[in-house]
Motif scaffolding. Structure first.
Motif, PDB file in Angstrom:
ATOM      1  N   PRO A  36       0.830  -1.217   0.000  1.00 21.69           N
ATOM      2  CA  PRO A  36       0.000   0.000   0.000  1.00 21.69           C
ATOM      3  C   PRO A  36       0.863   1.266   0.000  1.00 21.69           C
ATOM      4  N   PRO A  37       0.331   2.371  -0.509  1.00 21.51           N
ATOM      5  CA  PRO A  37       1.114   3.609  -0.585  1.00 21.51           C
ATOM      6  C   PRO A  37       1.256   4.272   0.782  1.00 21.51           C
ATOM      7  N   GLY A  41      -0.899   8.809  -0.224  1.00 21.05           N
ATOM      8  CA  GLY A  41      -1.434   7.930  -1.255  1.00 21.05           C
ATOM      9  C   GLY A  41      -2.687   7.198  -0.796  1.00 21.05           C
ATOM     10  N   LEU A  42      -2.702   6.823   0.486  1.00 23.91           N
ATOM     11  CA  LEU A  42      -3.899   6.170   1.026  1.00 23.91           C
ATOM     12  C   LEU A  42      -5.101   7.097   0.960  1.00 23.91           C
ATOM     13  N   ARG A  43      -4.896   8.350   1.271  1.00 24.96           N
ATOM     14  CA  ARG A  43      -6.012   9.301   1.230  1.00 24.96           C
ATOM     15  C   ARG A  43      -6.568   9.414  -0.193  1.00 24.96           C
ATOM     16  N   ARG A  44      -5.691   9.414  -1.172  1.00 22.71           N
ATOM     17  CA  ARG A  44      -6.154   9.487  -2.555  1.00 22.71           C
ATOM     18  C   ARG A  44      -6.879   8.208  -2.963  1.00 22.71           C
ATOM     19  N   MET A  45      -6.363   7.073  -2.533  1.00 20.73           N
ATOM     20  CA  MET A  45      -7.008   5.802  -2.851  1.00 20.73           C
ATOM     21  C   MET A  45      -8.395   5.711  -2.239  1.00 20.73           C
ATOM     22  N   VAL A  46      -8.488   6.106  -0.974  1.00 20.54           N
ATOM     23  CA  VAL A  46      -9.775   6.043  -0.284  1.00 20.54           C
ATOM     24  C   VAL A  46     -10.780   6.960  -0.961  1.00 20.54           C
ATOM     25  N   ARG A  47     -10.351   8.154  -1.327  1.00 19.43           N
ATOM     26  CA  ARG A  47     -11.257   9.079  -1.998  1.00 19.43           C
ATOM     27  C   ARG A  47     -11.720   8.497  -3.337  1.00 19.43           C
ATOM     28  N   LEU A 125      -1.150   7.602  -8.283  1.00 17.94           N
ATOM     29  CA  LEU A 125      -2.367   7.025  -7.716  1.00 17.94           C
ATOM     30  C   LEU A 125      -2.368   5.517  -7.925  1.00 17.94           C
ATOM     31  N   MET A 126      -2.675   4.760  -6.862  1.00 20.33           N
ATOM     32  CA  MET A 126      -2.697   3.312  -6.911  1.00 20.33           C
ATOM     33  C   MET A 126      -4.133   2.823  -7.095  1.00 20.33           C
ATOM     34  N   LYS A 265      -0.598   2.248  11.424  1.00 18.45           N
ATOM     35  CA  LYS A 265      -1.618   3.124  11.981  1.00 18.45           C
ATOM     36  C   LYS A 265      -2.509   3.671  10.874  1.00 18.45           C
ATOM     37  N   ASN A 266      -3.798   3.715  11.150  1.00 22.11           N
ATOM     38  CA  ASN A 266      -4.765   4.234  10.188  1.00 22.11           C
ATOM     39  C   ASN A 266      -4.713   5.759  10.187  1.00 22.11           C
ATOM     40  N   PRO A 267      -4.387   6.381   9.054  1.00 25.54           N
ATOM     41  CA  PRO A 267      -4.297   7.853   9.040  1.00 25.54           C
ATOM     42  C   PRO A 267      -5.651   8.534   9.162  1.00 25.54           C
ATOM     43  N   PHE A 268      -6.735   7.775   8.997  1.00 23.23           N
ATOM     44  CA  PHE A 268      -8.073   8.363   9.057  1.00 23.23           C
ATOM     45  C   PHE A 268      -8.724   8.190  10.435  1.00 23.23           C
TER      46      PHE A 268
END
Length: 973
Positions: A36-37, A41-47, A125-126, A265-268
């Motif tokens: 995973p990024p 990158g995670l924020r972009r993937m989730v969006r 973006l992944m 850790k979950n950034p969200f």
């Protein structure tokens, strides 16, 4: 489902593997992309996942019944995206994440699945596999779960069985071992987070704004959190929170959990805080996305004397709870509060009661008695549907319910609460200029000695007839359903005699005949009786998981209640009667004109009515047409089910025609693409008449953009696509019509799906349309769905999706038969009948269309009026006759000759035909008959010899009296 050995490898995937196009190295290793990024990158993937990969709220039946065979499922799970949705760059080849993914099904676990990811080398973006149309939900690339099992777990939760217990039952039944139960719980939560629920929280009977509400607290529904360690909010915090942003962050946390490696850790993650914690209020019920949360005031703000007196009841509740504790627990509480722990249980409780006057001690005792958080408060209608839920961080107080009600768009007329006096006092102190609970401080009558005596004896009756029938003369700032601006707060029947304030006798439900024996003031307690069965597993979750699951469970509970209501009403009115929601969200029969919003105005301009409308038509909806006899005969002939379905009726071009079967699909059945395309031609022309440049893509073409064809959509667009006002993309997905509308000038994408208003059909369509929009005009485009437009009608089932696609607004589901007929009528005005159809129609009706109209001129004076019998009900004839009457009465004002419209002197048959030809011409720009505009309008003209006479006539008739007629100047009259 079959066993894993039945899964057949995809030959396309085999070919990819043989040519080494699929890297089996660590994902992204060669490209410099890590999967995973990182957090950004995670924020972009989730969006991206939330915007384009959401599951519809109503899944296709074949995906949720368990009938899908494993051999039909792909074993190599590769993202379907080929280009980046953000920068349009070409994605990398598929990168293997794992070849040991497990699919969890209702009957066991199937091994042998491989999951892949892709990356955009330009923007980073992944992408991962997240295609619900295969019947699979990808949780974390290693654990997959069938949609069928997800629905089973949803039903299990609705019957108060936790996910772990449901899996345990399956393990014992199938004698197989499943993955860890906590993992499956998180996978299920991920499924719900990815589903586009509307969370409407509304009742079909009471509408979006219930006039009567019942409020209470579920004290046992808590989650673990260190309340004492919570920091005070920032100094500039005004007690409001962006509710949508908060719940999006909760959703993001759940979705991101499926992208994290072990220990990361979950950034969200959402941490409870006073300034970032929000209730949930239905989108149609709340005033806007900003809601109140003033829990920090529970320990910061000094209370006024009146409020302090009223809040003693809350402490009494806690004292009652202390009495129910065992003596050992009471001793421990005393020690923790620094009190003497010796003596009897009653001595200890008395010490604690004195200590509770200090708020910090109160909260400490509350935490030990009722749990870490303060339970969850609900606002319900008497039908037991939940409208709002607030997850308290601290002990309950009337402030919690005031936060909710003050965030509503319309304050309810009656609020039933077990501490009514405290609610009225607190709310009025917060809003002293408005005094929300008035008159009489929310009591039913003025607190006079006589009223109190009559109320105590049960002889006082306060009639509120507007609870049953809306007031004719509505009050200012009134409730939209009752028309009244009065707001009362009453006790529920089990607490109305617990108060010591004599004035509270005027807060009893029994005083109101319209409420007595009807309102169920215990509906909240009945809900809690069921929901406390979930506490054993919900109370072990983290705060964000707890509130996510609780909101979701209540949403499905509400949906079930509404479905029962609809079924019960349908039984009464009959299955043939269509039910719909009016603009207040109440279920009704027949039509109810939806109220358009500003956002809908531009859409309605596309479907706007006719090229030229007579003034008498402007106050009617476009499809509400009074058909003349000839038009009725034509429609009856065309739609006759007993006639040949293959008969050619309309000539579109020398090589193309519409058959009767095409019209049957438009009038009765599922809309066929052939006739749908002709309807979109009409829409394009109608819009052009309104000054809008619209382009509609052929509906046969759009579906070829999906797999397995994967055709390039760009050649289907005109060269000037960027200058268009609207680009219409009619789309067919599994037999269901949906439409995407691009607005290049404002860079907006509108996704309209009548069966799934909160989302949009096939996930691949969204990707394709976003890519197409970026091709037309690079950059960010705003997206909207049907639920973003207030008053938009919703499809309640059936086969009407094609008509919803043609007309997203300005009608109700019950109008469907009329609208379908109207579209047929529009096509007959736009295109000529085939010669064969004309002959057959003429033979059957014995009505041949004459080549010219015969006009019989009266030998008497020109001013003599002899209206043709049988046509006086026509709108144009009514206007002509009113104008003629004025001309007769004012002949002395005219200097020259005047000739009245020729239609007044025609034979009835010719007059009817003239009116038909006129309506045909003014209602569409596609008329292709032999007569030109001058010939068609001639029979309806007032002709004046002198210009000044015509100007006088126009001023008096058209300008002052608003009678719409036409006139012309002819000096040689």
């Amino acid at each position: 489902m079959t066993e894993a050995s039945d899964i057949r490898p995809d030959p396309v995937i085999q070919n990819i593997q043989e040519t080494d196009s699929v890297s089996k190295e660590k994902p992204g290793e060669d490209e410099g992309q890590a999967y995973p990024p990182d957090d950004a990158g995670l924020r972009r993937m989730v969006r991206y996942l939330m915007e384009t990969k959401a599951l519809p709220a109503q899944l296709p039946q074949h995906l949720v019944t368990g009938s899908k065979s494993l051999q039909d499922l792909p074993r190599q799970l590769i993202p379907k995206e080929t280009s980046c949705v953000e920068c349009a760059g070409q994605l990398t080849e598929p990168l293997l994440i794992t070849a040991a993914a497990k699919l969890v099904t209702y009957t066991g676990v199937v091994d042998g699945f491989s999951t892949y990811c892709k990356a955009c080398p330009d923007c980073g973006l992944m992408y991962r596999y997240q295609e619900w149309t295969d019947g699979i939900h990808n949780f974390n690339d290693h654990i997959l779960i069938t949609l069928h099992l997800c629905i089973v777990l949803r039903a299990s939760l609705q019957t108060h069985h936790s996910v772990s217990r449901a899996i345990e039952v399956l393990e014992q039944t199938e004698n197989k071992t499943f993955p860890k139960k906590a993992t499956i719980l998180h996978a299920y939560m991920h499924f719900e987070a990815m589903t586009s629920h509307d969370y409407l929280y509304s009742c079909y009977k009471c509408g979006y704004h219930p006039p009567v509400v019942v409020m209470d607290l579920h004290r046992k529904g808590v989650f673990n959190m260190p309340v004492s360690e919570m920091e005070a909010p920032p100094a500039d915090f005004d007690g409001t929170v962006d509710m949508k942003q908060f719940w999006d962050s909760v959703n993001s946390e759940i979705i991101c959990s499926g992208l994290l490696t072990c220990g990361r850790k979950n950034p969200f993650v959402v941490v409870p805080s006073y300034n970032n914690w929000a209730s949930w209020i239905g989108p149609k019920t709340r005033r806007d996305d900003t809601v109140f949360n003033t829990e920090h005031e529970k320990f910061h703000a000094p209370r006024q004397a009146t409020e302090m007196a009223d809040l003693q009841m809350t402490e009494k509740r806690l004292q009652d709870a202390l009495i129910n504790l065992k003596v050992d627990m009471v001793r421990k509480l005393c020690k923790q509060c620094g009190l003497d722990s010796k003596g009897s249980k009653m001595d200890l409780i008395l010490r604690l009661r004195d200590e509770m006057k200090n708020r910090s001690s109160y909260d400490k005792i509350f935490e030990k008695v009722w749990g870490a958080s303060g339970g969850w408060a609900v606002v319900m209608c008497p039908c037991a549907v939940v409208y709002s839920i607030k997850f308290n961080l601290r002990a309950e107080s009337p402030r919690d319910y005031a936060d909710i009600l003050l965030s509503w768009k319309h304050f309810p007329n009656i609020a039933i609460y077990d501490f009514a006096r405290g609610l009225a006092t607190h709310t009025n102190l917060r809003e002293p200029e408005k005094l929300p609970f008035s008159p009489h401080e929310g009591r039913l009558a003025e607190a006079t000695t006589d009223n109190l005596q009559l109320a105590g004896e049960g002889k006082l009756k306060v009639n509120l007839p507007w609870l049953k029938t809306k007031k004719t003369d509505t009050d200012a700032n009134c409730h939209p359903i009752t028309g009244s601006s009065d707001h009362y707060t009453l006790y529920d029947i089990f607490h109305e005699r617990n108060t010591k304030d004599a004035r509270d006798a005027l807060r009893r439900i029994g005083l109101v005949p319209e409420l007595a024996g009807w309102v169920n003031s215990q509906c909240a307690e009945q809900l809690f009786s069921d929901m406390r069965k979930n506490n054993y597993f919900l109370n072990t979750l983290t705060p964000s998981q707890h509130i996510f699951m609780m909101r979701n469970i209540l949403h499905h509970y509400n949906t079930k209640c509404s479905s029962k209501t609809k079924v019960s009403i349908q039984k009464v009115v009959g299955k043939d009667v269509q039910l719909q929601l009016d603009h207040n969200g109440q279920i009704v029969m027949g039509t109810a004109a939806p109220i358009p919003t500003d956002g809908e105005e531009t859409i309605q301009s596309i479907q706007s009515a006719k090229t030229i409308q007579t003034d008498e038509q402007t106050d009617r909806r476009i499809w509400d047409v009074d058909y003349l006899p000839a038009e009725q005969n034509l429609l009856a002939y065309v739609l006759d089910r007993a006639k040949d379905p293959s008969e050619d009726l309309l000539q579109l071009s020398p090589a193309q025609s519409l058959k009767r079967s095409d019209f049957w699909s438009l009038a009765f059945d599922e809309l066929e693409a052939m006739i749908a395309n002709q309807c979109f031609q009409l829409i394009t022309a109608f819009a052009a008449s309104q000054g809008k440049d619209v382009f509609a893509v052929n509906s046969y073409v759009v579906v070829t953009w999906l797999p397995p064809y994967n055709n390039d959509p760009r050649p289907a667009l005109p060269d000037d696509a960027a200058t268009k006002d609207f680009i219409l993309l009619p789309s067919l997905e599994s037999g269901h019509w949906i439409i995407c509308i691009l607005k290049p000038k404002s860079k907006e994408i509108l996704f309209f799906d009548s069966m799934n208003p909160g989302a949009f059909g096939h996930g691949s369509y969204i990707q394709i349309f976003r890519k197409l929009a970026n091709h037309i005009s690079p950059g960010h485009w705003n997206m909207s769905v049907l639920t973003d437009f207030e008053g938009a009608p919703l499809q309640l089932g059936g086969i009407d999706c094609g008509v919803f696609m043609l007309m997203p607004f300005d009608f109700a589901a019950s109008d469907m038969p009329t609208i379908r007929k109207w579209w047929c009528y529009q096509l007959f005005q736009a295109f000529p009948l085939t010669s064969q159809a004309q002959q057959l129609l003429a033979q059957e009706q014995d009505l041949l269309i004459p080549e010219d109209m015969e006009v019989t001129v009266a030998e008497s004076d020109m001013m003599e009026i002899t209206p043709t019998p049988g046509i006086s009900d026509s709108a144009v004839m009514k206007n002509i006759q009113q104008a003629c009457k004025w001309v007769q009465e004012n002949q002395h004002h005219f200097a020259g000759k005047i000739e009245l419209p020729k239609v007044l002197r025609m034979k009835e048959e010719d007059a009817l035909l003239a009116i038909t030809m006129r309506d045909l011409f003014i209602n569409t720009m596609f008329y292709d008959g032999e007569r030109n505009e001058e010939q068609i309008r001639a029979p309806f003209l007032f002709t004046f010899q002198r210009v000044e006479d015509m100007e006088l006539f126009s001023q008096e008739i058209r300008d002052k009296r608003d009678i719409r007629v036409s006139c012309v100047h002819n000096p040689y009259l």
